[in-house]
Design an enzyme around this catalytic site. Structure first.
Site, PDB file in Angstrom:
ATOM      1  CG  ASP A  49      -6.463   3.591 -31.548  1.00 26.14           C
ATOM      2  OD1 ASP A  49      -5.975   2.857 -30.717  1.00 26.14           O
ATOM      3  OD2 ASP A  49      -7.700   3.940 -31.000  1.00 26.14           O
ATOM      4  CE1 TYR A  54     -13.462   4.507 -29.025  1.00 25.44           C
ATOM      5  CE2 TYR A  54     -11.825   4.197 -30.887  1.00 25.44           C
ATOM      6  CZ  TYR A  54     -12.045   4.556 -29.551  1.00 25.44           C
ATOM      7  OH  TYR A  54     -10.960   5.148 -28.934  1.00 25.44           O
ATOM      8  CE  LYS A  79      -8.244   2.292 -27.970  1.00 25.28           C
ATOM      9  NZ  LYS A  79      -8.922   2.531 -29.268  1.00 25.28           N
ATOM     10  CG  HIS A 110     -11.595   1.410 -24.044  1.00 25.03           C
ATOM     11  ND1 HIS A 110     -12.185   1.462 -25.296  1.00 25.03           N
ATOM     12  CD2 HIS A 110     -10.942   2.484 -24.122  1.00 25.03           C
ATOM     13  CE1 HIS A 110     -12.392   2.415 -25.777  1.00 25.03           C
ATOM     14  NE2 HIS A 110     -11.597   3.157 -24.989  1.00 25.03           N
TER      15      HIS A 110
END
Length: 274
Positions: A49, A54, A79, A110
């Site tokens: 994931d 990120y 996401k 998200h």
């Protein structure tokens, strides 16, 4: 014990999702992400994931290629970030380029921010075009899910929310809504980011089964039919967090863990989202 759990859960679109995932939130871009993901894949995880925000999609993709595993062997999730709701399909194309893949197994919205209903239409299109094989949401509570259900015939396959025994009762309404709509729950921060690993109930149950408190929390998620997404950069913990098939929590232990709810959130709480 000694093997990663290989169980899966069926999604409402007919696909099967590995019941344990490896999270990459707060793993630094570069070697830390690549090493952690490669360790997870070597340990047997088959569900990774990540997310646009990120900043490590490129490194997740590199680790996947370096693993020698074939693309269909690993479930890959990313996401749609808040800043990209004006251009969701372009954002997905960018994610695919960074990951080095033609499609992702799961694409999540998200957060429930403005323009979410328009973005959901774009996500449905992405599924139809094969860019995302399954689509879902993240951090959606009951009111957000009900709003989506009223506007679209396509039900999210997954809702990824923060979840642990310490938030279980607080999220009861959302969990019920997901169950009623056939939406699988993925649990992020299932280990409370370490904040409750020394809780005496956890330690007592862990000692009885000769496992770690983290393993107890992850086993609780699995037995409550949630898909936990533990994250670590420590190789020993990565491997231990996947070693969950050698013990089972009793009904009494599950009830004791359920009762630990204190409304604990370790990040931003979507209860404040309009």
């Amino acid at each position: 014990m000694g093997t990663v759990t290989t169980s899966t859960v069926e999604l409402n679109d007919g696909r099967r999702l590995p019941a344990l995932g490896f999270g990459t939130y707060l793993l630094s871009p570069g070697r830390q992400t690549q090493d952690a993901v490669r360790t997870a894949l070597d340990a047997g995880y088959r569900h990774i994931d990540t997310a646009t925000v990120y900043g490590n999609e490129r490194d997740v993709g590199a680790a996947l290629r370096d693993s020698g595993l074939r693309r269909p062997e690993v479930w890959l999730t990313t996401k749609l970030w808040n800043a990209d709701h004006a251009r969701p399909l372009a954002a997905l194309e960018t994610s695919l380029e960074k990951l080095g893949v033609d499609s992702v197994d799961l694409w999540l919205m998200h957060w429930p921010v403005m323009r979410r209903l328009d973005s959901w239409k774009a996500m449905v299109r992405a599924r139809e075009e094969g860019l995302a094989k399954s689509i879902g949401v993240s951090n959606f509570l009951t009111r957000h899910l009900d709003e989506l259900a009223a506007s679209s015939d396509v039900v999210p396959a997954v809702n990824q929310i923060e979840l642990s025994p310490f938030l279980y009762g607080t999220r009861a309404d959302t969990l019920r809504t997901c169950r009623d709509q056939g939406i699988v729950i993925e649990a992020y921060s299932p280990l409370t980011k370490g904040a409750r690993l020394q809780h005496p109930v956890l330690e007592e149950i862990a000692a009885y089964h000769a496992v770690t408190p983290a393993q107890v929390l992850l086993r609780w998620s699995l037995q409550r039919d949630f898909v936990p997404l533990p994250r670590s950069s420590n190789p020993d913990r990565i491997r231990a967090n996947a070693d969950l098939d050698g013990f089972t929590l009793t009904n009494d232990e599950l009830r004791r863990l359920d009762a630990l709810d204190e409304g604990l959130t370790t990040g931003w709480d979507p209860a404040g989202a309009d």
